[in-house]
Each structure stands twice: as C-alpha cells, then as structure tokens.
Enzyme design. Structure first.
Site, PDB file in Angstrom:
ATOM      1  N   ASP A  60     -10.924 -24.488   2.557  1.00  0.00           N
ATOM      2  CA  ASP A  60     -10.704 -23.044   2.414  1.00  0.00           C
ATOM      3  C   ASP A  60     -11.949 -22.306   2.892  1.00  0.00           C
ATOM      4  O   ASP A  60     -13.032 -22.888   2.985  1.00  0.00           O
ATOM      5  CB  ASP A  60     -10.411 -22.685   0.947  1.00  0.00           C
ATOM      6  CG  ASP A  60     -10.093 -21.198   0.797  1.00  0.00           C
ATOM      7  OD1 ASP A  60      -9.263 -20.689   1.574  1.00  0.00           O
ATOM      8  OD2 ASP A  60     -10.696 -20.524  -0.065  1.00  0.00           O
ATOM      9  N   SER A  61     -11.787 -21.026   3.142  1.00  0.00           N
ATOM     10  CA  SER A  61     -12.926 -20.207   3.553  1.00  0.00           C
ATOM     11  C   SER A  61     -13.936 -20.051   2.408  1.00  0.00           C
ATOM     12  O   SER A  61     -15.086 -19.715   2.651  1.00  0.00           O
ATOM     13  CB  SER A  61     -12.437 -18.832   4.006  1.00  0.00           C
ATOM     14  OG  SER A  61     -11.658 -18.243   2.981  1.00  0.00           O
ATOM     15  N   TYR A 105     -12.873 -14.964   5.812  1.00  0.00           N
ATOM     16  CA  TYR A 105     -12.370 -15.166   7.171  1.00  0.00           C
ATOM     17  C   TYR A 105     -11.378 -14.048   7.546  1.00  0.00           C
ATOM     18  O   TYR A 105     -11.159 -13.782   8.718  1.00  0.00           O
ATOM     19  CB  TYR A 105     -11.617 -16.501   7.270  1.00  0.00           C
ATOM     20  CG  TYR A 105     -12.464 -17.754   7.361  1.00  0.00           C
ATOM     21  CD1 TYR A 105     -13.829 -17.762   7.063  1.00  0.00           C
ATOM     22  CD2 TYR A 105     -11.874 -18.961   7.752  1.00  0.00           C
ATOM     23  CE1 TYR A 105     -14.571 -18.939   7.140  1.00  0.00           C
ATOM     24  CE2 TYR A 105     -12.607 -20.137   7.838  1.00  0.00           C
ATOM     25  CZ  TYR A 105     -13.958 -20.121   7.531  1.00  0.00           C
ATOM     26  OH  TYR A 105     -14.678 -21.287   7.617  1.00  0.00           O
ATOM     27  N   GLY A 106     -10.769 -13.442   6.534  1.00  0.00           N
ATOM     28  CA  GLY A 106      -9.675 -12.481   6.752  1.00  0.00           C
ATOM     29  C   GLY A 106      -9.977 -11.329   7.701  1.00  0.00           C
ATOM     30  O   GLY A 106      -9.116 -10.933   8.473  1.00  0.00           O
ATOM     31  N   CYS A 115      -6.316 -22.140   3.032  1.00  0.00           N
ATOM     32  CA  CYS A 115      -6.531 -20.772   3.500  1.00  0.00           C
ATOM     33  C   CYS A 115      -5.378 -20.325   4.404  1.00  0.00           C
ATOM     34  O   CYS A 115      -5.094 -20.954   5.429  1.00  0.00           O
ATOM     35  CB  CYS A 115      -7.850 -20.743   4.282  1.00  0.00           C
ATOM     36  SG  CYS A 115      -8.312 -19.125   4.858  1.00  0.00           S
ATOM     37  N   ASN A 116      -4.732 -19.239   4.026  1.00  0.00           N
ATOM     38  CA  ASN A 116      -3.636 -18.700   4.842  1.00  0.00           C
ATOM     39  C   ASN A 116      -4.139 -18.226   6.206  1.00  0.00           C
ATOM     40  O   ASN A 116      -3.451 -18.370   7.208  1.00  0.00           O
ATOM     41  CB  ASN A 116      -2.992 -17.510   4.125  1.00  0.00           C
ATOM     42  CG  ASN A 116      -2.075 -17.938   3.006  1.00  0.00           C
ATOM     43  OD1 ASN A 116      -0.863 -18.006   3.172  1.00  0.00           O
ATOM     44  ND2 ASN A 116      -2.644 -18.277   1.861  1.00  0.00           N
ATOM     45  N   GLU A 153     -13.109 -12.754  -6.358  1.00  0.00           N
ATOM     46  CA  GLU A 153     -14.374 -13.504  -6.264  1.00  0.00           C
ATOM     47  C   GLU A 153     -15.336 -13.096  -7.386  1.00  0.00           C
ATOM     48  O   GLU A 153     -16.138 -13.884  -7.853  1.00  0.00           O
ATOM     49  CB  GLU A 153     -15.058 -13.252  -4.911  1.00  0.00           C
ATOM     50  CG  GLU A 153     -14.322 -13.831  -3.712  1.00  0.00           C
ATOM     51  CD  GLU A 153     -14.692 -15.273  -3.397  1.00  0.00           C
ATOM     52  OE1 GLU A 153     -15.771 -15.719  -3.782  1.00  0.00           O
ATOM     53  OE2 GLU A 153     -13.840 -15.958  -2.775  1.00  0.00           O
ATOM     54  N   CYS A 164      -2.353 -15.304   0.414  1.00  0.00           N
ATOM     55  CA  CYS A 164      -3.811 -15.425   0.396  1.00  0.00           C
ATOM     56  C   CYS A 164      -4.168 -16.262  -0.824  1.00  0.00           C
ATOM     57  O   CYS A 164      -3.584 -16.074  -1.906  1.00  0.00           O
ATOM     58  CB  CYS A 164      -4.434 -14.034   0.302  1.00  0.00           C
ATOM     59  SG  CYS A 164      -6.202 -14.075   0.011  1.00  0.00           S
ATOM     60  N   THR A 165      -5.121 -17.169  -0.624  1.00  0.00           N
ATOM     61  CA  THR A 165      -5.505 -18.097  -1.693  1.00  0.00           C
ATOM     62  C   THR A 165      -5.888 -17.415  -3.005  1.00  0.00           C
ATOM     63  O   THR A 165      -5.727 -17.987  -4.076  1.00  0.00           O
ATOM     64  CB  THR A 165      -6.744 -18.897  -1.237  1.00  0.00           C
ATOM     65  OG1 THR A 165      -7.681 -17.975  -0.669  1.00  0.00           O
ATOM     66  CG2 THR A 165      -6.381 -19.967  -0.251  1.00  0.00           C
ATOM     67  N   HIS A 166      -6.430 -16.192  -2.894  1.00  0.00           N
ATOM     68  CA  HIS A 166      -6.949 -15.530  -4.097  1.00  0.00           C
ATOM     69  C   HIS A 166      -5.867 -14.895  -4.967  1.00  0.00           C
ATOM     70  O   HIS A 166      -6.101 -14.618  -6.130  1.00  0.00           O
ATOM     71  CB  HIS A 166      -7.939 -14.434  -3.700  1.00  0.00           C
ATOM     72  CG  HIS A 166      -9.212 -14.960  -3.134  1.00  0.00           C
ATOM     73  ND1 HIS A 166      -9.254 -15.752  -2.013  1.00  0.00           N
ATOM     74  CD2 HIS A 166     -10.488 -14.828  -3.554  1.00  0.00           C
ATOM     75  CE1 HIS A 166     -10.502 -16.059  -1.751  1.00  0.00           C
ATOM     76  NE2 HIS A 166     -11.275 -15.517  -2.672  1.00  0.00           N
TER      77      HIS A 166
HETATM   78  N1  DGL Z   1      -8.780 -17.860   1.964  1.00  0.00           N
HETATM   79  C1  DGL Z   1      -8.354 -16.634   2.607  1.00  0.00           C
HETATM   80  C2  DGL Z   1      -6.834 -16.665   2.828  1.00  0.00           C
HETATM   81  O1  DGL Z   1      -6.098 -17.347   2.121  1.00  0.00           O
HETATM   82  C3  DGL Z   1      -8.745 -15.416   1.804  1.00  0.00           C
HETATM   83  C4  DGL Z   1     -10.237 -15.133   1.787  1.00  0.00           C
HETATM   84  C5  DGL Z   1     -10.818 -14.854   3.158  1.00  0.00           C
HETATM   85  O2  DGL Z   1     -10.585 -13.760   3.729  1.00  0.00           O
HETATM   86  O3  DGL Z   1     -11.490 -15.742   3.667  1.00  0.00           O
HETATM   87  O4  DGL Z   1      -6.355 -16.027   3.727  1.00  0.00           O
END
Ligand code: DGL
Length: 245
Positions: free
Chosen positions: A7-8, A39-40, A70-71, A150, A180-182
C-alpha cells in the site's frame, strides 16, 4: 502460502485486517510506502514508478502472490507490475466490482464510488460498472478523508463537515464502493450520515471473497503471521497496526 500486501501507506492495513480475520495464509508481508504517501494526488507515471520500486522490496521475500491493497495502484500499475514480477499481482478494483455484482442490486440503483483523485480519474470503477449495465453511478474524489484517517480521526465534527462538503448534493445511494484503503475506517460515520441505508463495499472483504473463489483457499489451523515494513517511520506504522488490527 506466503503473500505480500502493498500500500502507499498505512491504509492497506484495513485489507490486512480482513486477510487476518479469514486466516487463509501462513504469512503476510506488509509494505507501506509511508515516505511517499499519498499516491492519490500523483500522476500516473509517478504511481507506476513507485509501484515498480515496491516490487524490488518484495524481491527480498519468497512470496507466492502480491496484493496491492491500494486502489490508486490497482487503478494504474497492475499491467506493469505483473510484467515485472515472478508471482501474480492482484489489485482490489476487480474484486470490489465483483462484490458489488454479487449483491444483486438493480441496474438503476444509485451507486456511489468514493476514492482518491487518481482512482476516480482512471475511471476504472465507473467503466467496469458501466459495462455491467449500471446506469446510476456517482463517482466522487474524497481525498480529504485520507489525512483525517491517518490522524486517527474516524468520526466527529471534522468528518461530519467533510461528509457534508462532499455529499450534500447527492441522493442516498443503495451502495457505496469504498474505493480507498482508508475509507473502511470511517464506515460507521458514512453509514450514519446516510441513515444506515447503503450497502458498503470494502476492498478487504472483497479481495477475500475473490481469493476464496479463485485459489481454493481454506482457513489455516495456525494463525497467519504478519510482518510489517515501511519506507519511513516503521515504528509509527507498527503503532497504527497495533491500534487498527
Ligand atoms: N492507499 C490509497 C488508495 O487506496 C489511499 C491513500 C493515498 O492517496 O495514497 O487509493
């Protein structure tokens, strides 16, 4: 079976939580690119470059399969990652779409996709759902939720205000894809905001369903062991894992 989860940052632990709960693997190696999260908001080429660099990390371990929790990575980097790795690399978008399809919604039911800017811009979810005949799709980039989660803020005034900011103009959806993972961490707040009505599609549960269907996996007798690594502040990430998992 030993798998990697990439994941990011910390958010992918929401997927790890589902993997641990179902106990399908001997070992999970988690790598969060905490030095470069989020990463988004980044461009496609940067997302692909970072994702390929993460593969180099996993070369240190003899994994059988890699899941990109990570999506954003799943939306952009899977072909390139698969072309360079010895093991299959799976994303969470196809499983999420499959989970939604299994829920038997009507084709004109309102579906809300919430994700990062990059994931929404990729149109991966929108195109996949469109191909399946869904005609009432709203896709919103809701990146502000990422830093709040976060920070450990899962509900309360700021989350409520952020939901109002993003959702005040939309109808109550029948389903929300937490793209999104969060976002599984604010699932309760989202449910309350929409009066407990929508079905929530969670990447972690979706990937478990997808793996069970494809890999003939059964729960292990021994608990899955977890090793956590990060590109920055590993102690901080391990702390979050202690709280979330
Ligand atoms: N892990 C990212 C996702 O699922 C969310 C956080 C990011 O922007 O890196 O898209």
């Amino acid at each position: 079976m030993k798998i990697g989860v990439f994941d990011s940052g910390a958010g992918g632990l929401s997927v790890v939580k589902s993997l641990l709960h179902h106990n399908l693997f001997d070992e999970v190696i988690y790598y969060g690119d905490t030095a470069r999260v989020p990463y988004g908001p980044k461009d496609k080429n940067t997302i692909i470059r970072y994702s390929l660099e993460a593969l180099e990390f996993f070369n240190n371990f003899d994994i059988d399969l890699l899941i990109t929790a990570c999506n954003t990575v799943s939306a952009y980097a899977l072909p390139e990652m698969n072309a360079q790795s010895k093991y299959p690399v799976l994303g969470v978008i196809e499983p999420g779409v499959m989970a939604l399809e299994n829920s038997q919604l009507a084709k004109d039911d309102a579906i809300l996709i919430i994700a990062t800017r990059a994931t929404i811009a990729s149109k991966r979810y929108q195109d996949a759902l469109g191909k399946l005949g869904h005609s009432n799709i709203t896709a919103l980039q809701t990146g502000l939720f990422v830093p709040l989660v976060e920070e450990g803020i899962f509900d309360g005034e700021i989350i409520q205000a952020t939901m109002k900011h993003y959702f005040s103009e939309i109808e109550i959806p029948k389903a929300i894809i937490l793209g999104c993972t969060h976002f599984p961490l604010i699932a309760d707040a989202l449910q309350n905001y929409f009066d407990g009505k929508p079905l929530l599609i969670h990447s972690g549960e979706a990937i478990v369903e997808y793996l069970e269907a494809r890999y003939d996996l059964v729960p292990q007798e021994k608990e899955t062991s977890l090793k956590i690594f990060a590109s920055d502040n590993v102690a901080g990430l391990r702390n979050i894992a202690d709280r979330w998992l």
